[in-house]
Design a protein around this motif. Sequence first.
Motif, PDB file in Angstrom:
ATOM      1  N   TRP A  28       0.832  -1.203   0.000  1.00  0.00           N
ATOM      2  CA  TRP A  28       0.000   0.000   0.000  1.00  0.00           C
ATOM      3  C   TRP A  28       0.865   1.251   0.000  1.00  0.00           C
ATOM      4  CZ3 TRP A  28      -1.074   4.538   2.338  1.00  0.00           C
ATOM      5  CH2 TRP A  28      -2.305   5.121   2.043  1.00  0.00           C
ATOM      6  N   TYR A  29       1.887   1.284   0.850  1.00  0.00           N
ATOM      7  CA  TYR A  29       2.729   2.468   0.925  1.00  0.00           C
ATOM      8  C   TYR A  29       3.576   2.637  -0.333  1.00  0.00           C
ATOM      9  CZ  TYR A  29       1.512   3.672   5.684  1.00  0.00           C
ATOM     10  OH  TYR A  29       0.824   4.064   6.802  1.00  0.00           O
ATOM     11  N   SER A  30       3.933   1.532  -0.985  1.00  0.00           N
ATOM     12  CA  SER A  30       4.671   1.663  -2.243  1.00  0.00           C
ATOM     13  C   SER A  30       3.794   2.284  -3.321  1.00  0.00           C
ATOM     14  CB  SER A  30       5.180   0.292  -2.700  1.00  0.00           C
ATOM     15  OG  SER A  30       4.102  -0.553  -3.057  1.00  0.00           O
ATOM     16  N   LYS A  31       2.484   1.982  -3.292  1.00  0.00           N
ATOM     17  CA  LYS A  31       1.569   2.594  -4.248  1.00  0.00           C
ATOM     18  C   LYS A  31       1.450   4.092  -4.012  1.00  0.00           C
ATOM     19  CE  LYS A  31      -0.878   0.621  -6.771  1.00  0.00           C
ATOM     20  NZ  LYS A  31      -0.733   0.293  -8.207  1.00  0.00           N
ATOM     21  N   LYS A  32       1.664   4.520  -2.772  1.00  0.00           N
ATOM     22  CA  LYS A  32       1.586   5.936  -2.432  1.00  0.00           C
ATOM     23  C   LYS A  32       2.939   6.638  -2.538  1.00  0.00           C
ATOM     24  CE  LYS A  32      -2.783   6.055  -1.500  1.00  0.00           C
ATOM     25  NZ  LYS A  32      -3.716   6.882  -2.294  1.00  0.00           N
ATOM     26  N   GLY A  33       3.933   5.927  -3.012  1.00  0.00           N
ATOM     27  CA  GLY A  33       5.228   6.571  -3.205  1.00  0.00           C
ATOM     28  C   GLY A  33       6.166   6.445  -2.041  1.00  0.00           C
ATOM     29  N   VAL A  34       5.943   5.478  -1.145  1.00  0.00           N
ATOM     30  CA  VAL A  34       6.843   5.299  -0.012  1.00  0.00           C
ATOM     31  C   VAL A  34       7.937   4.308  -0.347  1.00  0.00           C
ATOM     32  CG1 VAL A  34       6.985   4.602   2.401  1.00  0.00           C
ATOM     33  CG2 VAL A  34       5.006   5.871   1.589  1.00  0.00           C
ATOM     34  N   GLY A  35       7.595   3.251  -1.032  1.00  0.00           N
ATOM     35  CA  GLY A  35       8.580   2.230  -1.351  1.00  0.00           C
ATOM     36  C   GLY A  35       9.530   2.678  -2.440  1.00  0.00           C
ATOM     37  N   GLY A  36      10.733   2.078  -2.446  1.00  0.00           N
ATOM     38  CA  GLY A  36      11.743   2.486  -3.406  1.00  0.00           C
ATOM     39  C   GLY A  36      11.375   2.166  -4.842  1.00  0.00           C
ATOM     40  N   ASN A  37      10.548   1.147  -5.083  1.00  0.00           N
ATOM     41  CA  ASN A  37      10.243   0.728  -6.441  1.00  0.00           C
ATOM     42  C   ASN A  37       9.367   1.725  -7.185  1.00  0.00           C
ATOM     43  OD1 ASN A  37      11.678  -1.633  -6.069  1.00  0.00           O
ATOM     44  ND2 ASN A  37       9.902  -2.751  -5.297  1.00  0.00           N
ATOM     45  N   SER A  38       8.677   2.612  -6.480  1.00  0.00           N
ATOM     46  CA  SER A  38       7.743   3.525  -7.135  1.00  0.00           C
ATOM     47  C   SER A  38       8.285   4.949  -7.222  1.00  0.00           C
ATOM     48  CB  SER A  38       6.410   3.531  -6.379  1.00  0.00           C
ATOM     49  OG  SER A  38       6.612   3.955  -5.050  1.00  0.00           O
ATOM     50  N   LEU A  39       9.571   5.141  -7.002  1.00  0.00           N
ATOM     51  CA  LEU A  39      10.140   6.476  -7.009  1.00  0.00           C
ATOM     52  C   LEU A  39      10.335   6.980  -8.433  1.00  0.00           C
ATOM     53  CD1 LEU A  39      12.898   6.112  -4.259  1.00  0.00           C
ATOM     54  CD2 LEU A  39      10.526   6.838  -3.993  1.00  0.00           C
ATOM     55  N   THR A  40      10.208   8.293  -8.580  1.00  0.00           N
ATOM     56  CA  THR A  40      10.507   8.913  -9.864  1.00  0.00           C
ATOM     57  C   THR A  40      12.021   9.017 -10.036  1.00  0.00           C
ATOM     58  OG1 THR A  40      10.502  11.151  -8.943  1.00  0.00           O
ATOM     59  CG2 THR A  40       8.381  10.249  -9.671  1.00  0.00           C
ATOM     60  N   LYS A  41      12.430   9.417 -11.225  1.00  0.00           N
ATOM     61  CA  LYS A  41      13.859   9.533 -11.492  1.00  0.00           C
ATOM     62  C   LYS A  41      14.507  10.573 -10.577  1.00  0.00           C
ATOM     63  CE  LYS A  41      17.179  10.399 -15.199  1.00  0.00           C
ATOM     64  NZ  LYS A  41      17.349  10.709 -16.657  1.00  0.00           N
TER      65      LYS A  41
END
Length: 272
Positions: A28-41
């Motif tokens: 859930w937190y990765s979907k909200k931009g917390v996890g490293g896999n969902s980070l922008t460049k």
Amino acid sequence: KLKRSVRGIPSSVSKLRFRFARIVASYWYSKKGVGGNSLTKRQRQVLETLKAQVKPEMARRAAKCGMVLEDDVFVRYLRAANWRLEFPDRPVVEALEHTIQWRSSTPVVSRPQSINPRRDLLEAFHTPWRPPILTARGEYLLAFHCAKTPKKVSVNLWSDHLVHTVESALRQCDYVSVVVDGRGCSPRRLLEAAKTVAPAFNELRTHYCGRLGRVYVLGSGKGVLATWWFVKKFLDERTRDKIFFVHDARKLIPYIHHRDHKRLLAALDDDH
């Protein structure tokens, strides 16, 4: 029984459930931009810059006090700083260093087994349910009962108790949420509870960046509104957005794990 509940040691039956909760919370937190896999460049670049500023000796001291400096830790701090390398008052790396020093020098963190929580504090803020109740996002749910808050307790004692309780929860889940039960309290009693606890929460906000999921305030009326007017002065905008007001315990159902609906309602009715 109270001592066992504050330690938060899960039974063998619920260990798999907590592992599953960690997976749900991480997703859930990765979907909200917390996890490293969902980070922008750009966010990835800021993350790598921060990691380069952390010296090996600092990482060793952090691991020694139970704070392993992995990507999730860096991301939580960077999100709190709006993806900048500096907070308004200091660089992010200095904030990390400050937390490491605090954890190393705070007995309630470095030697939790030496702490014997007071019974009146346990009744006010604790981990009341065994097995613990989880939110729909996999967060560990804590309970704060305003009506049971001791009147004459020092800020340091409250801080130690809050840290001890949160540390117990974070050993099992990566994030925590809190139900603040203000039912049956007069406006004056709610304000007294807020004035007692609010300064101690500043320490939690400083040293547990990004760990707080949501705060559910249970109750209604002028007392709750007056208390909110006082407490919000201690909170930043990001924290204020995590606070939800519900006038009835059943309104909490959408936010709680489906297996815990009945247990939560029964527990809140018993406490009230």
